[in-house]
Design a protein around this motif. Structure first.
Motif, PDB file in Angstrom:
ATOM      1  N   ALA A 235       0.821  -1.211   0.000  1.00 52.10           N
ATOM      2  CA  ALA A 235       0.000   0.000   0.000  1.00 52.10           C
ATOM      3  C   ALA A 235       0.854   1.259   0.000  1.00 52.10           C
ATOM      4  O   ALA A 235       0.576   2.216  -0.743  1.00 52.10           O
ATOM      5  CB  ALA A 235      -0.934  -0.008   1.219  1.00 52.10           C
ATOM      6  N   ILE A 236       1.901   1.284   0.812  1.00 51.41           N
ATOM      7  CA  ILE A 236       2.727   2.494   0.888  1.00 51.41           C
ATOM      8  C   ILE A 236       3.523   2.683  -0.409  1.00 51.41           C
ATOM      9  O   ILE A 236       3.765   3.827  -0.836  1.00 51.41           O
ATOM     10  CB  ILE A 236       3.658   2.445   2.116  1.00 51.41           C
ATOM     11  CG1 ILE A 236       4.188   3.852   2.409  1.00 51.41           C
ATOM     12  CG2 ILE A 236       4.819   1.502   1.922  1.00 51.41           C
ATOM     13  CD1 ILE A 236       4.942   3.955   3.731  1.00 51.41           C
ATOM     14  N   VAL A 237       3.901   1.587  -1.072  1.00 52.73           N
ATOM     15  CA  VAL A 237       4.570   1.700  -2.375  1.00 52.73           C
ATOM     16  C   VAL A 237       3.624   2.328  -3.396  1.00 52.73           C
ATOM     17  O   VAL A 237       4.010   3.212  -4.167  1.00 52.73           O
ATOM     18  CB  VAL A 237       5.057   0.314  -2.857  1.00 52.73           C
ATOM     19  CG1 VAL A 237       5.501   0.384  -4.316  1.00 52.73           C
ATOM     20  CG2 VAL A 237       6.200  -0.174  -1.995  1.00 52.73           C
ATOM     21  N   LEU A 238       2.373   1.900  -3.383  1.00 54.24           N
ATOM     22  CA  LEU A 238       1.380   2.462  -4.302  1.00 54.24           C
ATOM     23  C   LEU A 238       1.172   3.947  -4.043  1.00 54.24           C
ATOM     24  O   LEU A 238       1.034   4.746  -4.980  1.00 54.24           O
ATOM     25  CB  LEU A 238       0.052   1.710  -4.162  1.00 54.24           C
ATOM     26  CG  LEU A 238       0.049   0.236  -4.588  1.00 54.24           C
ATOM     27  CD1 LEU A 238      -1.321  -0.385  -4.339  1.00 54.24           C
ATOM     28  CD2 LEU A 238       0.443   0.091  -6.057  1.00 54.24           C
ATOM     29  N   VAL A 239       1.174   4.335  -2.752  1.00 56.13           N
ATOM     30  CA  VAL A 239       1.008   5.750  -2.404  1.00 56.13           C
ATOM     31  C   VAL A 239       2.193   6.561  -2.905  1.00 56.13           C
ATOM     32  O   VAL A 239       2.031   7.639  -3.496  1.00 56.13           O
ATOM     33  CB  VAL A 239       0.842   5.917  -0.883  1.00 56.13           C
ATOM     34  CG1 VAL A 239       0.907   7.395  -0.492  1.00 56.13           C
ATOM     35  CG2 VAL A 239      -0.487   5.322  -0.427  1.00 56.13           C
ATOM     36  N   LEU A 240       3.402   6.058  -2.700  1.00 55.75           N
ATOM     37  CA  LEU A 240       4.612   6.804  -3.065  1.00 55.75           C
ATOM     38  C   LEU A 240       4.770   6.958  -4.567  1.00 55.75           C
ATOM     39  O   LEU A 240       5.276   7.976  -5.041  1.00 55.75           O
ATOM     40  CB  LEU A 240       5.848   6.116  -2.469  1.00 55.75           C
ATOM     41  CG  LEU A 240       5.963   6.171  -0.937  1.00 55.75           C
ATOM     42  CD1 LEU A 240       7.180   5.378  -0.470  1.00 55.75           C
ATOM     43  CD2 LEU A 240       6.050   7.618  -0.452  1.00 55.75           C
ATOM     44  N   ILE A 241       4.331   5.963  -5.344  1.00 52.26           N
ATOM     45  CA  ILE A 241       4.470   6.086  -6.800  1.00 52.26           C
ATOM     46  C   ILE A 241       3.230   6.718  -7.432  1.00 52.26           C
ATOM     47  O   ILE A 241       3.183   6.891  -8.654  1.00 52.26           O
ATOM     48  CB  ILE A 241       4.757   4.714  -7.454  1.00 52.26           C
ATOM     49  CG1 ILE A 241       3.589   3.738  -7.224  1.00 52.26           C
ATOM     50  CG2 ILE A 241       6.053   4.131  -6.925  1.00 52.26           C
ATOM     51  CD1 ILE A 241       3.817   2.374  -7.867  1.00 52.26           C
ATOM     52  N   GLY A 242       2.248   7.040  -6.589  1.00 56.02           N
ATOM     53  CA  GLY A 242       1.109   7.801  -7.069  1.00 56.02           C
ATOM     54  C   GLY A 242      -0.003   7.009  -7.714  1.00 56.02           C
ATOM     55  O   GLY A 242      -0.829   7.568  -8.436  1.00 56.02           O
ATOM     56  N   ILE A 243      -0.070   5.702  -7.461  1.00 54.78           N
ATOM     57  CA  ILE A 243      -1.152   4.883  -8.022  1.00 54.78           C
ATOM     58  C   ILE A 243      -2.335   4.905  -7.065  1.00 54.78           C
ATOM     59  O   ILE A 243      -2.204   4.564  -5.888  1.00 54.78           O
ATOM     60  CB  ILE A 243      -0.688   3.427  -8.255  1.00 54.78           C
ATOM     61  CG1 ILE A 243       0.421   3.397  -9.313  1.00 54.78           C
ATOM     62  CG2 ILE A 243      -1.861   2.544  -8.673  1.00 54.78           C
ATOM     63  CD1 ILE A 243       0.955   2.016  -9.587  1.00 54.78           C
ATOM     64  N   ARG A 244      -3.494   5.316  -7.559  1.00 56.23           N
ATOM     65  CA  ARG A 244      -4.702   5.397  -6.745  1.00 56.23           C
ATOM     66  C   ARG A 244      -5.587   4.170  -6.986  1.00 56.23           C
ATOM     67  O   ARG A 244      -5.763   3.741  -8.133  1.00 56.23           O
ATOM     68  CB  ARG A 244      -5.493   6.659  -7.091  1.00 56.23           C
ATOM     69  CG  ARG A 244      -4.750   7.960  -6.824  1.00 56.23           C
ATOM     70  CD  ARG A 244      -4.602   8.214  -5.342  1.00 56.23           C
ATOM     71  NE  ARG A 244      -5.898   8.424  -4.699  1.00 56.23           N
ATOM     72  CZ  ARG A 244      -6.076   8.418  -3.393  1.00 56.23           C
ATOM     73  NH1 ARG A 244      -5.049   8.194  -2.588  1.00 56.23           N
ATOM     74  NH2 ARG A 244      -7.272   8.644  -2.879  1.00 56.23           N
ATOM     75  N   ILE A 245      -6.098   3.615  -5.905  1.00 54.99           N
ATOM     76  CA  ILE A 245      -7.037   2.500  -6.015  1.00 54.99           C
ATOM     77  C   ILE A 245      -8.418   3.070  -6.334  1.00 54.99           C
ATOM     78  O   ILE A 245      -8.887   3.992  -5.656  1.00 54.99           O
ATOM     79  CB  ILE A 245      -7.095   1.694  -4.700  1.00 54.99           C
ATOM     80  CG1 ILE A 245      -5.719   1.115  -4.380  1.00 54.99           C
ATOM     81  CG2 ILE A 245      -8.137   0.593  -4.782  1.00 54.99           C
ATOM     82  CD1 ILE A 245      -5.211   0.126  -5.391  1.00 54.99           C
ATOM     83  N   PRO A 246      -9.092   2.594  -7.369  1.00 55.92           N
ATOM     84  CA  PRO A 246     -10.424   3.123  -7.724  1.00 55.92           C
ATOM     85  C   PRO A 246     -11.394   3.028  -6.546  1.00 55.92           C
ATOM     86  O   PRO A 246     -11.352   2.070  -5.762  1.00 55.92           O
ATOM     87  CB  PRO A 246     -10.865   2.221  -8.881  1.00 55.92           C
ATOM     88  CG  PRO A 246      -9.597   1.675  -9.450  1.00 55.92           C
ATOM     89  CD  PRO A 246      -8.645   1.543  -8.305  1.00 55.92           C
ATOM     90  N   ASP A 247     -12.239   4.028  -6.429  1.00 54.79           N
ATOM     91  CA  ASP A 247     -13.208   4.050  -5.335  1.00 54.79           C
ATOM     92  C   ASP A 247     -14.146   2.841  -5.373  1.00 54.79           C
ATOM     93  O   ASP A 247     -14.640   2.402  -4.330  1.00 54.79           O
ATOM     94  CB  ASP A 247     -14.040   5.337  -5.398  1.00 54.79           C
ATOM     95  CG  ASP A 247     -13.197   6.575  -5.120  1.00 54.79           C
ATOM     96  OD1 ASP A 247     -12.128   6.422  -4.479  1.00 54.79           O
ATOM     97  OD2 ASP A 247     -13.592   7.674  -5.550  1.00 54.79           O
ATOM     98  N   GLN A 248     -14.366   2.283  -6.552  1.00 49.93           N
ATOM     99  CA  GLN A 248     -15.265   1.137  -6.669  1.00 49.93           C
ATOM    100  C   GLN A 248     -14.674  -0.117  -6.026  1.00 49.93           C
ATOM    101  O   GLN A 248     -15.393  -1.061  -5.698  1.00 49.93           O
ATOM    102  CB  GLN A 248     -15.568   0.841  -8.148  1.00 49.93           C
ATOM    103  CG  GLN A 248     -16.389   1.904  -8.850  1.00 49.93           C
ATOM    104  CD  GLN A 248     -15.520   3.083  -9.316  1.00 49.93           C
ATOM    105  OE1 GLN A 248     -14.321   3.125  -9.067  1.00 49.93           O
ATOM    106  NE2 GLN A 248     -16.143   4.036 -10.002  1.00 49.93           N
ATOM    107  N   VAL A 249     -13.330  -0.135  -5.859  1.00 54.54           N
ATOM    108  CA  VAL A 249     -12.665  -1.310  -5.283  1.00 54.54           C
ATOM    109  C   VAL A 249     -12.705  -1.277  -3.760  1.00 54.54           C
ATOM    110  O   VAL A 249     -12.698  -2.323  -3.102  1.00 54.54           O
ATOM    111  CB  VAL A 249     -11.199  -1.387  -5.775  1.00 54.54           C
ATOM    112  CG1 VAL A 249     -10.453  -2.550  -5.128  1.00 54.54           C
ATOM    113  CG2 VAL A 249     -11.167  -1.510  -7.293  1.00 54.54           C
TER     114      VAL A 249
END
Length: 368
Positions: A235-249
């Motif tokens: 999760a923190i890797v996704l935050v740092l590289i700027g990938i957002r999880i879709p709200d539908q997920v």
């Protein structure tokens, strides 16, 4: 404030007491209790950690550099200080001290963070920022460190046990040779049972051939294999590289994550029912460290770092680290049967005492 105690603290105490009663009346057997722990530790908790962290953004972390650095460094320092003090003061081994740090050195920010801070300070960007930072450090840094130390301690114990067994085997072999010298009929080479034992020993040696030799790397790999470690790190890797999880997920994770808090508190009560409750010096020390020493350290360092100009943000930071022990610590304790008595007692006492210390810090911080 009365609403916080009634709405947030009392339910925790009631559910923990329910778990304690269920344990005492053997409503759950050991297999079922371990099953609850496994559901929380391997499924619900990783989902809760993942979805809570990916809601943060890089801009939130960069918004206040002092707060971010103080949150990251402070939580890790207080976690490691709790670990070393546990080993020094109470002579615990590595894995016991690691679980102690997961309990006494980590606040239950994911469970009580929004429930306590939002009614007092409002659902603002600053509130979300403080909770996000502390949540990321507790869930994505200290839990993996704790799991690494637990695996490291267990590896050390296994090596020592294997060494002791080898020494005993050498001693027995030397004794047998001495016996053969006196009575040749006792030669183990003529004993069929001895042949079976040698064959079994050889097979065990082959089975362990592929194990990682370096204990530090082995402990790290074992820790990273646990969902409670890799989920927040991902999760923190996704935050740092700027990938957002879709709200539908998000609802998919939220549904299982909602089971985390209630089952975790119930499991803490079950764990407490399996041991004799202890209100000894160690439980008292852990409670003082969690509810008084840690927030006092953050208050002092925050003032030294110039956060006194925004007393509201400083107050939020202090209160967020003054929360009761993280329930993930007691779940890990119960799952691995490490530090259960002291950990469960600390969790119970700290949760009750928080009703008082919460009021103390809300009143005290603005005085500065």
């Amino acid at each position: 404030m009365e609403k916080i105690i009634v709405v947030d603290i009392v339910p925790i105490i009631v559910i923990m007491a329910l778990g304690y009663v269920c344990g005492k009346f053997r409503y759950f057997d050991d297999d079922q209790r371990q099953g609850l722990n496994k559901v929380v530790l391997d499924i619900a908790l990783p989902a809760a950690l993942f979805i809570s962290i990916v809601k943060a953004t890089r801009s939130m972390l960069a918004q206040d550099a002092v707060l971010t650095i103080l949150g990251f460094v402070g939580i890790i320092v207080m976690f490691m200080l709790s670990y070393f003090l546990c080993r020094l003061m109470f002579k615990h081994n590595i894995q016991e001290a690691a679980v102690c740090a997961l309990i006494a050195g980590s606040p239950t920010i994911g469970f009580l963070g929004f429930a306590v801070l939002d009614p007092i300070y409002g659902n603002t960007v600053s509130t979300n920022l403080v909770i996000a930072i502390i949540s990321i450090v507790v869930n994505a840094v200290t839990i993996p460190i704790g799991m690494y130390l637990i695996n490291l301690g267990q590896s050390k114990d296994n090596r020592e046990a294997a060494l002791a067994a080898a020494n005993n085997a050498r001693t027995n072999t030397a004794q047998k040779h001495a016996d053969v010298a006196v009575d040749p009929s006792k030669d183990p080479s003529k004993d069929k049972n001895a042949e079976i034992m040698v064959g079994t020993s050889s097979n065990k040696g082959k089975a362990s051939h592929h194990k990682i030799k370096n204990p530090n790397i082995a402990a790290l790999v074992n820790a990273l294999e646990q969902p409670v470690c890799w989920a927040p790190l991902l999760a923190i890797v996704l935050v740092l590289i700027g990938i957002r999880i879709p709200d539908q997920v998000a609802p998919t994770f939220d549904l299982i994550a909602k089971a985390n808090s209630g089952v975790a508190v119930l499991a803490a009560g079950l764990a407490l029912s399996t041991v004799k409750f202890s209100l000894g010096w160690e439980t008292i020390w852990n409670t003082i460290y969690r509810l008084l020493i840690t927030p006092a350290a953050f208050l002092g360092v925050g003032l030294l770092c110039g956060m006194g100009h925004d007393i509201t943000k400083l107050s939020m930071l202090v209160l967020s680290v003054a929360l009761p022990p993280a329930f993930s610590g007691i779940i890990i304790s119960s799952r691995y049967n490490i530090y259960v008595k002291e950990g469960a007692s600390t969790t119970a006492v700290s949760t009750v005492a928080f009703a008082v210390t919460c009021l103390l810090w809300i009143w005290l911080v603005p005085k500065f």
